[in-house]
Design a protein around this motif. Structure first.
Motif, PDB file in Angstrom:
ATOM      1  N   ALA A  95      28.786  49.637  42.702  1.00 15.29           N
ATOM      2  CA  ALA A  95      30.343  50.015  42.615  1.00 15.29           C
ATOM      3  C   ALA A  95      30.952  50.741  41.568  1.00 15.29           C
ATOM      4  O   ALA A  95      30.434  50.352  40.169  1.00 15.29           O
ATOM      5  N   ASP A  96      31.818  51.506  41.749  1.00 19.59           N
ATOM      6  CA  ASP A  96      32.569  51.949  40.663  1.00 19.59           C
ATOM      7  C   ASP A  96      33.513  51.319  39.736  1.00 19.59           C
ATOM      8  O   ASP A  96      33.527  51.271  38.648  1.00 19.59           O
ATOM      9  N   SER A 135      36.026  44.758  45.864  1.00 18.75           N
ATOM     10  CA  SER A 135      35.114  45.390  45.205  1.00 18.75           C
ATOM     11  C   SER A 135      34.595  44.607  44.210  1.00 18.75           C
ATOM     12  O   SER A 135      33.347  44.231  43.770  1.00 18.75           O
ATOM     13  N   ASN A 168      32.830  41.343  45.228  1.00 23.02           N
ATOM     14  CA  ASN A 168      31.556  41.741  45.648  1.00 23.02           C
ATOM     15  C   ASN A 168      30.422  42.279  44.591  1.00 23.02           C
ATOM     16  O   ASN A 168      29.545  41.937  44.633  1.00 23.02           O
ATOM     17  N   GLU A 172      37.973  30.797  44.925  1.00 29.02           N
ATOM     18  CA  GLU A 172      38.699  31.297  43.829  1.00 29.02           C
ATOM     19  C   GLU A 172      39.186  32.673  44.301  1.00 29.02           C
ATOM     20  O   GLU A 172      38.184  33.515  44.718  1.00 29.02           O
ATOM     21  N   LEU A 173      40.421  32.968  44.268  1.00 27.84           N
ATOM     22  CA  LEU A 173      40.853  34.254  44.920  1.00 27.84           C
ATOM     23  C   LEU A 173      41.381  35.013  43.775  1.00 27.84           C
ATOM     24  O   LEU A 173      42.075  34.533  42.830  1.00 27.84           O
ATOM     25  N   SER A 231      35.532  32.229  54.190  1.00 29.51           N
ATOM     26  CA  SER A 231      35.160  33.633  53.592  1.00 29.51           C
ATOM     27  C   SER A 231      36.615  34.377  53.597  1.00 29.51           C
ATOM     28  O   SER A 231      37.139  34.414  54.600  1.00 29.51           O
ATOM     29  N   THR A 291      39.366  47.678  49.219  1.00 34.14           N
ATOM     30  CA  THR A 291      40.280  47.033  47.968  1.00 34.14           C
ATOM     31  C   THR A 291      39.661  46.854  46.618  1.00 34.14           C
ATOM     32  O   THR A 291      38.321  46.516  46.535  1.00 34.14           O
ATOM     33  N   GLY A 323      39.292  44.298  52.727  1.00 31.06           N
ATOM     34  CA  GLY A 323      39.235  45.521  53.413  1.00 31.06           C
ATOM     35  C   GLY A 323      37.930  45.594  54.464  1.00 31.06           C
ATOM     36  O   GLY A 323      37.944  46.390  55.278  1.00 31.06           O
ATOM     37  N   GLY A 324      37.230  44.440  54.480  1.00 31.42           N
ATOM     38  CA  GLY A 324      36.233  44.333  55.381  1.00 31.42           C
ATOM     39  C   GLY A 324      34.999  45.442  55.244  1.00 31.42           C
ATOM     40  O   GLY A 324      34.235  45.411  56.052  1.00 31.42           O
ATOM     41  N   MET A 327      23.446  54.636  54.794  1.00 33.93           N
ATOM     42  CA  MET A 327      23.705  54.584  53.269  1.00 33.93           C
ATOM     43  C   MET A 327      22.533  55.168  52.627  1.00 33.93           C
ATOM     44  O   MET A 327      22.770  55.380  51.279  1.00 33.93           O
ATOM     45  N   GLY A 359      40.300  44.161  44.667  1.00 33.33           N
ATOM     46  CA  GLY A 359      39.706  42.814  44.848  1.00 33.33           C
ATOM     47  C   GLY A 359      38.280  42.551  45.510  1.00 33.33           C
ATOM     48  O   GLY A 359      37.351  42.248  45.115  1.00 33.33           O
ATOM     49  N   ALA A 391      45.155  42.616  43.972  1.00 34.11           N
ATOM     50  CA  ALA A 391      43.892  42.867  44.632  1.00 34.11           C
ATOM     51  C   ALA A 391      43.605  43.328  45.892  1.00 34.11           C
ATOM     52  O   ALA A 391      42.519  44.056  46.100  1.00 34.11           O
ATOM     53  N   THR A 431      32.675  45.806  53.196  1.00 35.94           N
ATOM     54  CA  THR A 431      31.353  44.927  52.946  1.00 35.94           C
ATOM     55  C   THR A 431      31.193  44.137  53.890  1.00 35.94           C
ATOM     56  O   THR A 431      30.145  43.830  54.650  1.00 35.94           O
TER      57      THR A 431
HETATM   58  C1  LIG Z   1      30.256  53.973  53.430  1.00 28.13           C
HETATM   59  C2  LIG Z   1      30.831  53.210  52.227  1.00 28.13           C
HETATM   60  C3  LIG Z   1      30.657  53.832  51.158  1.00 28.13           C
HETATM   61  C4  LIG Z   1      31.128  53.133  49.883  1.00 28.13           C
HETATM   62  N1  LIG Z   1      30.956  53.729  48.969  1.00 28.13           N
HETATM   63  C5  LIG Z   1      31.629  53.154  47.676  1.00 28.13           C
HETATM   64  C6  LIG Z   1      31.639  53.786  46.454  1.00 28.13           C
HETATM   65  O1  LIG Z   1      31.332  55.136  46.400  1.00 28.13           O
HETATM   66  N2  LIG Z   1      32.114  53.120  45.302  1.00 28.13           N
HETATM   67  C7  LIG Z   1      32.357  51.704  45.331  1.00 28.13           C
HETATM   68  O2  LIG Z   1      32.568  51.298  44.329  1.00 28.13           O
HETATM   69  N3  LIG Z   1      32.280  51.359  46.533  1.00 28.13           N
HETATM   70  C8  LIG Z   1      31.987  51.820  47.819  1.00 28.13           C
HETATM   71  N4  LIG Z   1      32.042  51.291  48.739  1.00 28.13           N
HETATM   72  C9  LIG Z   1      32.470  49.654  48.951  1.00 28.13           C
HETATM   73  C10 LIG Z   1      33.932  49.641  49.093  1.00 28.13           C
HETATM   74  O3  LIG Z   1      34.724  50.611  48.167  1.00 28.13           O
HETATM   75  C11 LIG Z   1      34.699  48.294  49.082  1.00 28.13           C
HETATM   76  O4  LIG Z   1      35.631  47.890  48.039  1.00 28.13           O
HETATM   77  C12 LIG Z   1      33.819  47.256  49.144  1.00 28.13           C
HETATM   78  O5  LIG Z   1      32.917  47.219  50.198  1.00 28.13           O
HETATM   79  C13 LIG Z   1      34.496  45.806  49.186  1.00 28.13           C
HETATM   80  O6  LIG Z   1      36.081  45.871  49.408  1.00 28.13           O
HETATM   81  P1  LIG Z   1      36.544  45.578  50.571  1.00 28.13           P
HETATM   82  O7  LIG Z   1      37.924  45.485  50.339  1.00 28.13           O
HETATM   83  O8  LIG Z   1      36.192  45.922  51.799  1.00 28.13           O
HETATM   84  O9  LIG Z   1      35.967  43.629  50.731  1.00 28.13           O
HETATM   85  P2  LIG Z   1      35.559  42.776  51.874  1.00 28.13           P
HETATM   86  O10 LIG Z   1      34.460  43.509  52.554  1.00 28.13           O
HETATM   87  O11 LIG Z   1      36.622  42.465  52.772  1.00 28.13           O
HETATM   88  O12 LIG Z   1      34.964  41.682  51.031  1.00 28.13           O
HETATM   89  C14 LIG Z   1      34.057  41.696  50.166  1.00 28.13           C
HETATM   90  C15 LIG Z   1      33.615  40.231  49.475  1.00 28.13           C
HETATM   91  O13 LIG Z   1      34.762  40.109  48.753  1.00 28.13           O
HETATM   92  C16 LIG Z   1      35.519  38.833  48.965  1.00 28.13           C
HETATM   93  N5  LIG Z   1      36.813  39.036  48.738  1.00 28.13           N
HETATM   94  C17 LIG Z   1      37.553  40.357  49.071  1.00 28.13           C
HETATM   95  N6  LIG Z   1      38.812  40.060  48.477  1.00 28.13           N
HETATM   96  C18 LIG Z   1      38.869  38.949  47.740  1.00 28.13           C
HETATM   97  C19 LIG Z   1      39.897  38.601  46.597  1.00 28.13           C
HETATM   98  N7  LIG Z   1      41.043  39.205  46.716  1.00 28.13           N
HETATM   99  N8  LIG Z   1      39.426  37.435  45.746  1.00 28.13           N
HETATM  100  C20 LIG Z   1      38.293  36.967  46.009  1.00 28.13           C
HETATM  101  N9  LIG Z   1      37.289  37.227  47.052  1.00 28.13           N
HETATM  102  C21 LIG Z   1      37.632  38.509  47.678  1.00 28.13           C
HETATM  103  C22 LIG Z   1      35.123  38.805  50.410  1.00 28.13           C
HETATM  104  O14 LIG Z   1      35.180  37.460  50.697  1.00 28.13           O
HETATM  105  C23 LIG Z   1      33.842  39.165  50.571  1.00 28.13           C
HETATM  106  O15 LIG Z   1      32.839  38.430  49.774  1.00 28.13           O
HETATM  107  C24 LIG Z   1      31.641  52.017  50.076  1.00 28.13           C
HETATM  108  C25 LIG Z   1      31.434  50.933  51.169  1.00 28.13           C
HETATM  109  C26 LIG Z   1      31.199  51.754  52.372  1.00 28.13           C
HETATM  110  C27 LIG Z   1      31.158  51.159  53.665  1.00 28.13           C
END
Ligand SMILES: Cc1cc2nc3c(=O)[nH]c(=O)nc-3n(C[C@H](O)[C@H](O)[C@H](O)COP(=O)(O)OP(=O)(O)OC[C@H]3O[C@@H](n4cnc5c(N)ncnc54)[C@H](O)[C@@H]3O)c2cc1C
Lengths: 270, 788
Positions: free
Chosen positions: A120-121, A112, A115, A158-159, A26, A108, A30-31, B698, A110, A71, A33
């Motif tokens: 999400a926005d 968002s 996922n 796929e990335l 996986s 991030t 940003g972790g 949440m 990517g 991303a 989610t």
């Molecule tokens: C308290 C809280 C509030 C939030 N509020 C909002 C909000 O108001 N609006 C909103 O839009 N979002 C919100 N989020 C979500 C947040 O914006 C993150 O963007 C989202 O959780 C995923 O981004 P991440 O970088 O953390 O991804 P990760 O958690 O690291 O990964 C998420 C998934 O994407 C996959 N992935 C990550 N990067 C890539 C890539 N480059 N290519 C392919 N797959 C990839 C991972 O394998 C995983 O499956 C919130 C999250 C939290 C915890």
């Protein structure tokens, strides 16, 4: 939480190789989610491939017609970026309204999009602006990217590397946030790109979707008044303790009107 | 080295530690060789336990012990009793109290109820082992709504408690109220919901326990608010041992708000496991578990009735409440909706007569116990909502009718129909001062601008009455060190409020010694013989008075030594500004010098020893004190979406003498923020089967800094109470008491042109929007009719 391997590749190719070497790998961005999901034991990957070390996935570049965002660019960086603020201010505003500062500093673009949370926005911006999601294998137009609730057109492994946003003539995003999480209860991104209007709705349905009737009305007259009388059907909308389907349907109309007003005001100000 | 005075805004000395990550919280405590415990919690709201098979878990590497309800009963351990002060039904019979054991015995009655304890080498192993315990449940019908639980055909939680009724309580003059209702020009009726919420302290609960076989004693570190009372329950009720056998210590506690006042099942389970395994055991709740297993608060459904004349004179008030308290009687669970909610009914108004009835009901949910205010926010909300509602119904000015009915200072002392003895205060003065600060007239222009932008402006004022004091006794010990330090040990407890500063400030000011020399200790059963912990806004009222009393004793002792040093008679000495002075000779010696001399054998008289100034003093209060005050709120509401924004907030409080206004401000602000949270976004929601829907942050909407407005806070110090020597009235919960009605009534004021006169809390955006759509249509008797 189950044990897993951890790798931090330096290039996109290495990331792909690392993924293929895992029985159940996986990507970790940003972790925001993924980590909670791991903690709850809802996913038990054999290995995490951390994308934070890949230089190529970072950064923002703008040309006359296209804004390209890597991303791994965090929401906070998009929000604060002068390039984004100049090219598509609505996108900077959207990023600045995601969650809270902690989430924006880690989450991030990517992550968002991959996922594809129905609340999400970013998906609204990508769909309304008709952006292109660029991966290590191909270019996926927005209309074909979001395939369902937490589902995308991405293949296994796929990335996402970048997203290319066309610079809009007019664009704005209006969101009604969930009081607890601040995800969208209903968020509407309105954009006019090359004369064509697109309206994307997030938070209210099982996934981001376009509002065809609103697009048609705004194509004729890009004013909030043009939306009057357009009722959004609540049939396909979601309901939870925060908002019924009927209320979400109503909010879509209000947010769309406010987005159009803001899009027109943005232009006036520039 | 600084001199401090009473009333000075001394900055919190503990903050540097807290803000730089040097606080020592429960998870920072690790004992050599400790194992980790995790609780297996029920996934059913109501079910029979047919069998528990833990063999899979026990076979797992690293798992040390599994304890079930059967094991617990076999050990002969007792249940934890309720300590509610209200125990009698209105017919004189005793309340119904089912046994509350630390683990479910044969039947589970709420989601989250402890079913087994697993102890393993590590926390992850223990958590994984939970999945390997096979519990065979037979699901039963559940009821989570208190009004429904009273229905004849409702599922029954206890075989020997008919109708799920814990207690049926009444207070006041029922006949007098009926007479006034018959005579008054109007009787206005409104059913009200006070939504169920939980405190969500930033630090979840947890504990670390060990057992010493040599001395046969236990050591328990616990994130709690009340080390003495909980120790007593564990020793006397659960284990049946001498209470001196348990040393109970709370390290820094990251928030309590009442949630950590209860005797919970996990600490005794941990102590038992530690003894059984011969090694320390640690248990830390995570956030999801906290939502399920922390006590919740409020959660009342009431019918409120106001008898009022055409000219706005209040004639009588009647409230009937039904409140679910969970499946068991917790520490004071039956008290909050009965005595706790009765006492301040009617607020600071001159009600000739009042009547209050309340039933506490068993339901298939997690426990209810005190939450900041424990009944007084509910009472104030009921009183202020019915007044506002009556004003709207009758076309009276809500500010004017409040002004008209406030109790005049000449009327005091006065005993209300609820038995509350109001000794002092000036309610009209506090009310007028709040209005002056808020100056609603000045908002006219802004209200117009807001309306032009499509939103609406609203304003409301809410006077409140409090009653505070909590546990009636408190201890303060003062011990001097040869190095100049002064150790102060107090049995009341700070869970973040700043006693390390305010208690030290009080002692330093009274003794005239440098503030920095005082080392503050709390929450250790070995350090103070008694202690009432934290609850009922008692810190300054009980702890502070104990400190002041101990300071007096130190001065008394020191005057003897001072006389010796000055070669005068103690009777000729006066103590002022930190020095003893001989009124005849004019010679003087400072307290600091006297303390130094007490460690100097050359200067000490033969009959005194080093340490001769030390003292330990128990203060016992008389009646509880009656803080009061007034809140005002200004809001803007978007009728198109239902969104609410707070624009301004004003508070004038009468807390008697203010020891440290900075800390008092903190209490008020925090309480107001929690009130705003409750009425706008916080809500505990169960589905029909008893599952908790709002089980994470949440979905559970805590207030955030950007939703809490700046506040203007002032104190009225013209009426220090004579009920205690310091003249203080409790400050800890009042912010929560006044803010519920102030915010709700301001929102309804904003919606008046749409005919909206009532919305039940929380005022979610959808409810507000729907109320506007429905142009105020509502059923004033829609909630509790069936249960009356
Ligand atoms: C308290 C809280 C509030 C939030 N509020 C909002 C909000 O108001 N609006 C909103 O839009 N979002 C919100 N989020 C979500 C947040 O914006 C993150 O963007 C989202 O959780 C995923 O981004 P991440 O970088 O953390 O991804 P990760 O958690 O690291 O990964 C998420 C998934 O994407 C996959 N992935 C990550 N990067 C890539 C890539 N480059 N290519 C392919 N797959 C990839 C991972 O394998 C995983 O499956 C919130 C999250 C939290 C915890």
């Amino acid at each position: 939480m189950q044990d897993f391997e951890y790798q931090k590749p330096k290039t996109v190719t290495e990331a792909g190789d690392a993924f293929n070497a895992q029985s159940d790998g996986s990507f970790l961005a940003g972790g925001q989610t993924l980590i909670p999901v791991l903690k709850q034991g809802l996913a038990m990957p054999s290995g995490l491939i951390d994308l934070a070390g890949i230089e190529d996935l970072q950064g923002i570049t703008a040309t006359e017609s296209t804004l390209t965002v890597g991303a791994m660019t965090t929401h906070a960086r998009v929000a604060a970026s002068p390039e984004v603020q100049k090219a598509i201010p609505a996108l900077a505003g959207l990023a600045g309204g995601i969650g809270d500062p902690q989430v924006r500093n880690r989450g991030t673009l990517g992550g968002s999009l991959a996922n594809n949370d129905p609340s999400a926005d970013y998906p609204a911006a990508v769909l309304a602006l008709s952006a292109v999601v660029v991966t290590d294998k191909r270019r996926i137009p927005a209309d074909g990217f979001f395939t369902g609730m937490f589902e995308t057109a991405l293949d296994e492994g796929e990335l996402i590397t970048d997203v290319e946003f066309p610079v809009a003539e007019r664009a704005a995003y209006a969101k009604f946030p969930n009081p607890a999480s601040r995800y969208a209860v209903a968020g509407v991104f309105v954009a006019r790109v090359d004369g064509a209007v697109r309206v994307a709705v997030t938070g209210a349905g099982p996934g981001v979707f376009r509002a065809a009737e609103m697009e048609a009305a705004l194509d004729k007259d890009f004013q909030a008044d043009a939306l009057e009388g357009i009722a959004v059907s609540e049939a396909d909308l979601i309901a939870d303790i925060h908002a019924s389907a009927g209320y979400r349907a109503h909010l879509i109309g209000v947010m769309a009107g406010r987005a159009v007003d803001a899009a027109n005001a943005n232009v006036g100000a520039a | 080295m600084t001199d401090v005075t009473i009333g000075q805004p001394v900055r919190r000395s503990e903050d540097e530690r807290f803000l730089t990550g040097r606080g020592r919280y429960i998870d920072d405590i690790n004992l050599e060789g400790q194992a980790r415990a995790v609780v297996l919690r029920s996934v059913y709201a109501h079910a029979r336990i047919k069998n528990i098979d833990a063999s899979g878990a026990l076979a797992m590497e690293g798992v040390l012990l599994v304890v079930t309800g059967e094991d617990w009963i076999a050990e002969g351990f007792g249940p934890m009793p309720t300590k509610t002060a209200i125990r009698k039904n209105r017919d004189g019979s005793e309340l119904s109290e089912p046994p509350r054991h630390c683990l479910a015995i044969g039947r589970v009655r709420y989601v989250g109820e402890p079913v087994a304890l697993v102890v393993a080498e590590t926390d992850p192993i223990a958590r994984d082992a939970l999945d390997l315990i096979d519990v065979d449940y037979e699901s039963l019908d559940a009821v989570t709504d208190a009004v429904e639980a009273l229905a004849p055909d409702a599922p029954q939680l206890w075989d020997d408690i008919p109708g799920n009724l814990c207690i049926d309580f009444e207070l006041g003059d029922r006949e007098g109220v009926e007479k006034a209702f018959a005579e008054a020009d109007h009787v206005i009726t409104l059913d009200l919901e006070n939504n169920r919420v939980t405190a969500v302290p930033i630090e979840p609960r947890g504990c670390v326990g060990s057992y010493d076989p040599e001395t046969d004693t236990y050591l328990l570190y616990n994130s709690t608010q009340n080390v003495h009372a909980i120790r007593d329950t564990l020793a006397e009720n659960v284990f049946g041992i001498d209470k001196e056998k348990i040393r109970h210590i709370a390290p820094d506690v990251g928030g309590g708000f009442g949630v950590k006042n209860s005797a919970y099942p996990e600490p005794p389970l941990v102590l038992y496991a530690a003894k059984k395994l011969g090694r320390p055991v640690k248990w830390i709740n995570n956030r999801s578990e906290s939502f399920l297993s922390d006590t919740h608060g409020r959660g009342q459904t009431s019918r409120v009735q106001l008898a009022i004349d055409n000219d706005g004179t209040f004639r009588a008030l009647r409230t009937e409440t039904v409140a679910g308290i969970g499946a068991y009687c917790w520490t004071i669970g039956p008290f909050t909706p009965t005595g706790g909610s009765a006492r301040t009914q009617g607020g600071p108004y001159d009600f000739p007569v009042m009547y209050y009835r309340s039933r506490a009901v068993f339901i298939n949910t997690g426990p209810m116990d005190p939450y900041r205010g424990a009944g007084r926010p509910e009472a104030t909300f009921q009183t202020e909502r019915i007044i506002e509602y009556a004003a709207r119904q009758l076309g009276l000015d809500p500010i004017e009718i409040r002004r008209k009915n406030l109790m005049r200072p000449e009327k005091l002392p006065h005993k209300t129909s609820m038995g509350l003895n109001i000794d002092c205060g000036d309610f009209p003065k506090v009310f007028e001062r709040t209005l002056k600060l808020a100056d609603p007239g000045s908002f006219a222009e802004r209200a117009e601008q807001i309306k032009t932008a499509g939103r609406r402006f609203g304003f409301a004022i809410a006077p409140y009455l409090e009653c505070t004091g909590g546990g009636p006794k408190e201890f303060a010990g003062v011990a001097f060190g040869a190095d100049g330090t002064v150790s102060l040990s107090v049995g009341s407890q700070s869970t973040g409020m700043g006693h390390e500063t305010s208690m030290a400030q009080l002692l330093a000011a009274r003794l005239g010694i440098p503030f920095e020399r005082v080392e503050y200790h709390q929450a250790d059963t070995d350090k103070t013989p008694i202690g009432g912990g934290h609850g009922g806004s008692r810190g300054m009222e009980l702890g502070g008075n104990a400190v002041a009393q101990a300071a007096g004793e130190v001065i008394e002792k020191a005057s003897g030594l001072a006389a010796h040093l000055l070669q005068s008679k103690a009777a000729d000495l006066t103590f002022e500004g930190g020095s003893f002075k001989d009124s005849g000779s004019g010679a003087s010696v400072s307290m600091v010098e006297v303390i130094e001399a007490s460690f100097d054998s050359e200067r000490l008289p033969d009959d005194l020893e080093p340490g001769c100034l030390d003292t330990g003093s128990t203060f016992e209060r008389g009646e509880i004190s009656i803080p009061n005050g007034c809140h005002a709120a200004a809001v803007e509401v978007d009728p198109k979406t239902g969104a609410i924004l707070l624009l301004g907030y004003w508070v004038v409080d009468d807390f008697g003498t203010i020891i440290n206004p900075l800390l008092a401000d903190g209490q008020v602000m925090g309480g107001v923020a929690q009130g705003i949270g409750q009425v706008l976004t916080e809500n505990i929601v169960f589905d029909d089967s008893g599952q908790l829907i709002t089980g994470s942050l949440m979905d559970y909407g805590l207030p955030r800094a950007d939703g809490v407005p700046d506040m203007v806070i002032e104190y009225y110090e013209g009426a220090p109470t004579k009920k205690n020597p310091l003249g203080v009235k409790g400050a800890g919960e009042a912010g929560c008491v006044g803010s519920l009605p102030a915010v709700v009534n301001a929102v309804l004021d904003a919606l008046k042109e749409f005919g909206v006169v009532h919305i039940d809390i929380p005022l979610t955006s959808e409810k507000v929007w729907r109320a506007v759509q429905d142009q105020g249509a509502h059923d004033p008797k829609g909630l509790i009719e069936g249960a009356l």
